[in-house]
Design an enzyme around this catalytic site. Structure first.
Site, PDB file in Angstrom:
ATOM      1  N   THR A 199     -24.592  31.574  34.712  1.00  0.00           N
ATOM      2  CA  THR A 199     -25.707  30.491  34.430  1.00  0.00           C
ATOM      3  C   THR A 199     -27.110  31.194  34.106  1.00  0.00           C
ATOM      4  OG1 THR A 199     -24.201  28.741  35.187  1.00  0.00           O
ATOM      5  CG2 THR A 199     -26.799  28.438  34.929  1.00  0.00           C
ATOM      6  N   TYR A 211     -25.158  11.786  41.313  1.00  0.00           N
ATOM      7  CA  TYR A 211     -25.192  13.138  41.289  1.00  0.00           C
ATOM      8  C   TYR A 211     -24.574  13.927  40.030  1.00  0.00           C
ATOM      9  CZ  TYR A 211     -24.784  18.417  41.782  1.00  0.00           C
ATOM     10  OH  TYR A 211     -24.732  19.684  41.548  1.00  0.00           O
ATOM     11  N   GLN A 216     -18.001  30.775  37.753  1.00  0.00           N
ATOM     12  CA  GLN A 216     -19.607  30.476  37.358  1.00  0.00           C
ATOM     13  C   GLN A 216     -20.372  31.184  38.595  1.00  0.00           C
ATOM     14  OE1 GLN A 216     -21.665  28.070  39.097  1.00  0.00           O
ATOM     15  NE2 GLN A 216     -23.367  28.883  37.891  1.00  0.00           N
ATOM     16  N   TYR A 238     -24.376  31.833  40.005  1.00  0.00           N
ATOM     17  CA  TYR A 238     -25.631  31.942  39.713  1.00  0.00           C
ATOM     18  C   TYR A 238     -26.195  33.180  40.361  1.00  0.00           C
ATOM     19  CZ  TYR A 238     -25.604  27.042  39.182  1.00  0.00           C
ATOM     20  OH  TYR A 238     -25.415  25.372  38.703  1.00  0.00           O
ATOM     21  N   LYS A 295     -24.248  31.295  30.035  1.00  0.00           N
ATOM     22  CA  LYS A 295     -24.301  29.919  29.949  1.00  0.00           C
ATOM     23  C   LYS A 295     -25.502  29.482  29.815  1.00  0.00           C
ATOM     24  CE  LYS A 295     -22.698  25.358  31.939  1.00  0.00           C
ATOM     25  NZ  LYS A 295     -23.955  24.817  32.460  1.00  0.00           N
ATOM     26  N   ARG A 344     -29.995  18.433  32.861  1.00  0.00           N
ATOM     27  CA  ARG A 344     -30.304  18.224  34.375  1.00  0.00           C
ATOM     28  C   ARG A 344     -31.585  19.170  34.451  1.00  0.00           C
ATOM     29  NH1 ARG A 344     -26.706  15.999  37.623  1.00  0.00           N
ATOM     30  NH2 ARG A 344     -26.703  17.472  39.325  1.00  0.00           N
ATOM     31  N   ARG A 399     -34.107  15.767  39.825  1.00  0.00           N
ATOM     32  CA  ARG A 399     -33.176  14.500  39.524  1.00  0.00           C
ATOM     33  C   ARG A 399     -33.763  13.627  40.268  1.00  0.00           C
ATOM     34  NH1 ARG A 399     -29.262  19.382  39.785  1.00  0.00           N
ATOM     35  NH2 ARG A 399     -30.144  20.616  37.847  1.00  0.00           N
TER      36      ARG A 399
END
Length: 378
Positions: A156, A25, A128, A130, A252, A279, A165
Site C-alpha cells: 500500500t 469504520y 498486504q 504497510y 496499491k 478514506r 475519518r
C-alpha cells in the site's frame, strides 16, 4: 437468505448486527466523505450497450489475476479490523474466498494473524503490507508472509499519513472497543456479535502484538500504531521490498497516470487504481474515473487492477471495460461478514457473480475476458 438480493441488503443487515463503531469504520470516508460517495456514484454515469440475437450459451467469468486463475476477476481487498465485523472474520473470509475460487488479501492491520489465516486455508492467499518506521518489523512481516506461502504481496502506497475519518474519532474506535457508556449500550444490543467475540481469543491486532518491539499487549499497541506510519516512504522503498519479498508484487494506491508510469518501471506485477476507499484524500477522483486514463497510459507494461466503490457485478464489468484486469471488493464482503459470517461473504460473492453473468449475456458476450470499451455507450 432468499430475501437478500443485493449488496445493499447485506449492508442493512450488517448495520443491525455489528456494533456502531466497527460498522462505521467499514462504512466511512475521510472528512466530508465526498470521494467515498463518488466512488459509488460515478459508476452510475457509465452505461452499457445492450446487444440482442447473440449466442449467449456457454458463458464464463473465469479469468486470471497476476497469472493466477480466478473464478471471476474479483479479489477480496485488504481491510483492517475485519475480525471486529465478526469473530475470526479474516479466517472466515479467507475460507469463503478459497472455496469460491477468488483471491483473499490479508491486511497488516488484521485481527487474525498471517498464521491464523494460514492455519484454516489450503491455498495461498495474498498479504498486504504497510511500510512502517520499524523496518525490522516490516522485514519480519515479509518473512512471515513468505513462510505462510502467500502468493502475492500487496504494497500500500497511500497511507504515509493517516486521513481523518470523523466517525472513528467520535466513536473512539479501538480494538478491543473502548468501554464507554455509549459503546457498552450499543454492544449490549448486539448479542450475536458479542457472543462471537467473547468466544474467540482473536480480539486485537495479532500481526503486531507479540511481534513488534515493545508491543507485548493491548495497552502498548495504541501508542505504537500512532507513531508507525512512515511519511518518508518513497519509490526507492519499493526496490528493497521487492528484493526481500522475491515473489509477485502488487502496488496499491495509484490514482494518477504519472505515478502509474513510475510504478510500471519498478518491475512490479500489477498496480491497483485506488483511493483507499475514499478514506485518505477527500476530494480526490473516484477510482473508476481515474482508471481509463491510467490503463491507457501504461498499456501492457504492467497489469492494472481497480479498487473502490464496487457494489455490484455490473460495477466489476464496467471496470473491466475501462481497462482493469481484476477488481477488489472491500465493503461488500465486510457487509456480508457482519451480516452472516462466512455465509454472508459467500452470499456477497454469489450476488456479484450472478449480476456479472446476466449483464455479460445482455451485452452480447460469452466470455468476461472479451469485455472492452466497445461494450460501453460513450
Amino acid at each position: 437468505m432468499s430475501q437478500i438480493l443485493t449488496i445493499a441488503d447485506l449492508k442493512d443487515l450488517a448495520r443491525r448486527r455489528v456494533p456502531k463503531m466497527f460498522f462505521d469504520y467499514a462504512d466511512s470516508g475521510a472528512w466530508t466523505e465526498s470521494t467515498y460517495r463518488a466512488n459509488e456514484e460515478d459508476f452510475g454515469k457509465i452505461k452499457f450497450r445492450q446487444r440482442v440475437l447473440v449466442d449467449m450459451s456457454n458463458r464464463s467469468l473465469e479469468s486470471t489475476m497476476i497469472g493466477e486463475k480466478v473464478a471471476m476477476p474479483v479479489a477480496l481487498a485488504p481491510t483492517g479490523l475485519t475480525g471486529m465485523q465478526h469473530a475470526d472474520g479474516e479466517m472466515l473470509a479467507a475460507q469463503a474466498a478459497e472455496e469460491f475460487g477468488v483471491p483473499f488479501t490479508l491486511s497488516t492491520m488484521s485481527i487474525c494473524s498471517i498464521e491464523d489465516v494460514a492455519s484454516v486455508t489450503t491455498k495461498p492467499f495474498w498479504f498486504q503490507l504497510y511500510v512502517l518506521r520499524d523496518k525490522d518489523f516490516v522485514l519480519n512481516l515479509i518473512d512471515r508472509a513468505k513462510a505462510a506461502k502467500c502468493s502475492a504481496l500487496v504494497l500500500t502506497l497511500d497511507l504515509q499519513i493517516l486521513g481523518q475519518r470523523h466517525k472513528d474519532v467520535r466513536n473512539g474506535l479501538s480494538a478491543p472497543p473502548k468501554m464507554t457508556l455509549a459503546n457498552i449500550a450499543n454492544i449490549a444490543m448486539r448479542p450475536r456479535w458479542l457472543m462471537g467475540i467473547a468466544g474467540t481469543k482473536r480480539r486485537t491486532f495479532r500481526n503486531i502484538v507479540g511481534h513488534a518491539k515493545g508491543v507485548g499487549d493491548v495497552s502498548s499497541l495504541g501508542s505504537w500504531t500512532n507513531e508507525q506510519f512512515d511519511p518518508h516512504l518513497s519509490w526507492k522503498d519499493v526496490a528493497w521490498i521487492k528484493e526481500r519479498w522475491g515473489g509477485k508484487l502488487i502496488l496499491k494506491g495509484i490514482l494518477d497516470k504519472e505515478d502509474a508510469l513510475m510504478a510500471a518501471k519498478t518491475g512490479a506485477d500489477a498496480i491497483i487504481v485506488s483511493n483507499h476507499g475514499g478514506r485518505q484524500l477527500d476530494g480526490a477522483s473516484s477510482s473508476i474515473m481515474a482508471l481509463e486514463e491510467i490503463a491507457d497510459a501504461v498499456g501492457d507494461t504492467i497489469e492494472v487492477h481497480m479498487d473502490g466503490g464496487i457494489r455490484s457485478g455490473q460495477d466489476v464489468l464496467k471496470a473491466l471495460c475501462l481497462g482493469a484486469k481484476g477488481t477488489y471488493i472491500g465493503r461488500p464482503f465486510l457487509y456480508g461478514l457482519g451480516a452472516l459470517g462466512k455465509e454472508g461473504v459467500t452470499k456477497a460473492l454469489e450476488i456479484i457473480r450472478k449480476e456479472m453473468d446476466i449483464t455479460l449475456a445482455l451485452c452480447g458476450k460469452r466470455l468476461v475476458t472479451d469485455m472492452g470499451k466497445d461494450q460501453l455507450r460513450r
